[in-house]
Design an enzyme around this catalytic site. Structure first.
Site, PDB file in Angstrom:
ATOM      1  N   HIS A 184       0.932  -1.685   0.113  1.00  0.00           N
ATOM      2  CA  HIS A 184       0.026  -0.003  -0.403  1.00  0.00           C
ATOM      3  C   HIS A 184       1.037   1.014   0.365  1.00  0.00           C
ATOM      4  CE1 HIS A 184      -2.746   3.166   2.362  1.00  0.00           C
ATOM      5  NE2 HIS A 184      -3.231   2.404   0.746  1.00  0.00           N
ATOM      6  N   THR A 186       0.891   4.076   2.211  1.00  0.00           N
ATOM      7  CA  THR A 186       2.086   4.218   2.845  1.00  0.00           C
ATOM      8  C   THR A 186       2.772   2.801   3.460  1.00  0.00           C
ATOM      9  OG1 THR A 186       0.540   3.186   4.753  1.00  0.00           O
ATOM     10  CG2 THR A 186       0.002   4.908   3.657  1.00  0.00           C
ATOM     11  N   LYS A 187       3.004   1.746   3.072  1.00  0.00           N
ATOM     12  CA  LYS A 187       4.143   1.017   3.503  1.00  0.00           C
ATOM     13  C   LYS A 187       5.717   1.220   3.310  1.00  0.00           C
ATOM     14  CE  LYS A 187       0.618  -1.588   5.566  1.00  0.00           C
ATOM     15  NZ  LYS A 187      -0.207  -0.515   5.438  1.00  0.00           N
ATOM     16  N   ASN A 188       6.596   0.666   3.520  1.00  0.00           N
ATOM     17  CA  ASN A 188       8.105   0.934   3.712  1.00  0.00           C
ATOM     18  C   ASN A 188       8.515   1.042   2.125  1.00  0.00           C
ATOM     19  OD1 ASN A 188       7.095   0.237   5.809  1.00  0.00           O
ATOM     20  ND2 ASN A 188       9.508  -0.279   6.127  1.00  0.00           N
ATOM     21  N   ILE A 189       7.681  -0.330   1.212  1.00  0.00           N
ATOM     22  CA  ILE A 189       7.543  -0.127   0.433  1.00  0.00           C
ATOM     23  C   ILE A 189       5.947   0.258  -0.769  1.00  0.00           C
ATOM     24  CG2 ILE A 189      10.155  -0.807  -0.218  1.00  0.00           C
ATOM     25  CD1 ILE A 189       8.183  -3.629  -1.561  1.00  0.00           C
TER      26      ILE A 189
END
Length: 387
Positions: A184, A186-189
């Site tokens: 998603h 907002t995630k780290n990638i």
């Protein structure tokens, strides 16, 4: 006050990813194909997983993993209430019942003791969530699973780059095991939307490969490509959960910068932990007693309402007036009426989760934040909490 609004999260997408997306569009191949396969191979190499299977969301990944394990009507699956709705929803849509076990207020992770207390003769699997990127106490959870003959599907949506006792989350942990990641924005990638299922179980990987593409033995790339064969078999009823090459083009670029992204996240958190340590009414995250590397997907202090004299909602509103975005991860699921009806869990039954749910807030945390942005967040928190 800042001149511009600082959001809670913002993805960083490079020009090479944009160029690779354009290449996919010009090629005429938009669906799952060679770029998705490359993304899967890179991800498998990074985590150490023998099998990495790309899907169109972590929700799809959890659903596929549970279906591949044969979870269905009459079964129970133990998980945490401090998670996004999709964790419970995927259990429900297999026909099984989610059973919520309590957490530790310091780590926000599900506790082995609460899992043990929730096991019944109907329990089929455990879905621990590595909250915010802090790995759960997996040795203790594995011991419970082995003793009771249970499967484990790690909800690793927050945990890309995290490790537990020297081994990356996503590395194989034996039969009937999988870990599911989220991409998603907002995630780290990110891949825009998307997910990845990692497993060391060959049989499970084969089932997931079919389940994600309507139960077919071969995907479109294997049928319509230059060297493809149009014939196929339907191995089982499945769903349309495949990733596209457009998504994978972003993912391939993002994986090159994952270490850089996570290092920046950790650096921002170090400043938060140091410069917010003495703020009245703010309870900062604490370390877990086991060995781990945190991926810091989100930074989630607790608001001590009694100490501050105003609500979390008011804290968030005051931060917004100072042009600082915040977010809420999460409201405990059993406190929503729909999950209370489906699970039977009521207010008062999971006191640690309720304590955290009533106080938790997420501060801005993303790699593109400048040092000045971080300073603005710290100044805003100190100002809001001092009023």
């Amino acid at each position: 006050m800042r001149d511009t609004f600082l959001p809670f999260a913002r993805p960083s997408v490079d020009e090479d990813a944009i160029a690779d997306i354009a290449d996919s569009v010009r090629s005429g191949w938009l669906a799952m194909g060679p770029k998705t396969l490359k993304f899967e191979q890179t991800f498998a190499e990074y985590t150490g997983a023998p099998y990495a299977l790309a899907v169109n969301s972590a929700t799809a990944g959890l659903h596929c993993a549970l279906m591949a394990l044969g979870v269905g009507p009459g079964d129970e699956v133990i998980t945490t209430p401090m998670t996004f709705a999709s964790t419970a929803n995927t259990i429900i849509f297999t026909g099984a019942k989610p059973v919520f076990a309590d957490i530790d207020r310091n780590t926000r992770d599900i506790t082995p003791e609460s899992i043990e207390n929730a096991v019944t003769k109907r329990t089929k699997a455990i879905v621990p969530v590595h909250f915010a990127g802090l790995p759960c106490d997996m040795d203790a959870i594995e011991e419970i699973a082995e003793r009771h003959g249970l499967a484990i599907v790690e909800d690793a949506a927050h945990a890309l780059g995290a490790s537990y006792k020297g081994r990356k989350i996503g590395a194989p942990r034996g039969k009937r095991r999988a870990a599911v990641f989220s991409f998603h924005p907002t995630k780290n990638i990110t891949t825009g939307e998307g997910g990845m299922i990692c497993t060391g179980d060959e049989e499970m990987a084969e089932k997931i490969s079919a389940l994600r593409q309507n139960g077919m033995s071969k995907g479109a790339w294997n049928r319509y490509g230059e060297k493809g064969d149009a014939g196929y078999d339907i191995l089982m009823p499945g769903l349309k959960y495949t990733m596209t090459d457009i998504q994978a083009a972003i993912g391939n670029s993002q994986m090159k910068r994952l270490a850089e992204f996570n290092a920046r996240r950790a650096g921002i958190v170090r400043r938060y932990m140091t410069e917010l340590a003495d703020v009245r009414g703010l309870i900062l995250p604490r370390r877990a007693p086991w060995e781990y590397v945190h991926s810091w997907h989100i930074f989630t202090p607790l608001i001590d309402v009694a100490e501050l004299g105003f609500s979390r909602a008011e804290f968030m509103a005051r931060m917004k007036r100072l042009n600082i975005g915040t977010a809420l991860h999460y409201q405990a699921l059993h406190l929503f009426p729909c999950y209370e009806r489906l699970t039977g869990a009521k207010r008062g039954s999971l006191p640690e989760a309720e304590y955290v749910s009533e106080r938790i807030v997420s501060l801005p945390l993303f790699p593109a934040m400048t040092d000045a942005d971080v300073s603005d967040v710290i100044k805003a928190v100190r100002e809001v909490c001092s009023r």
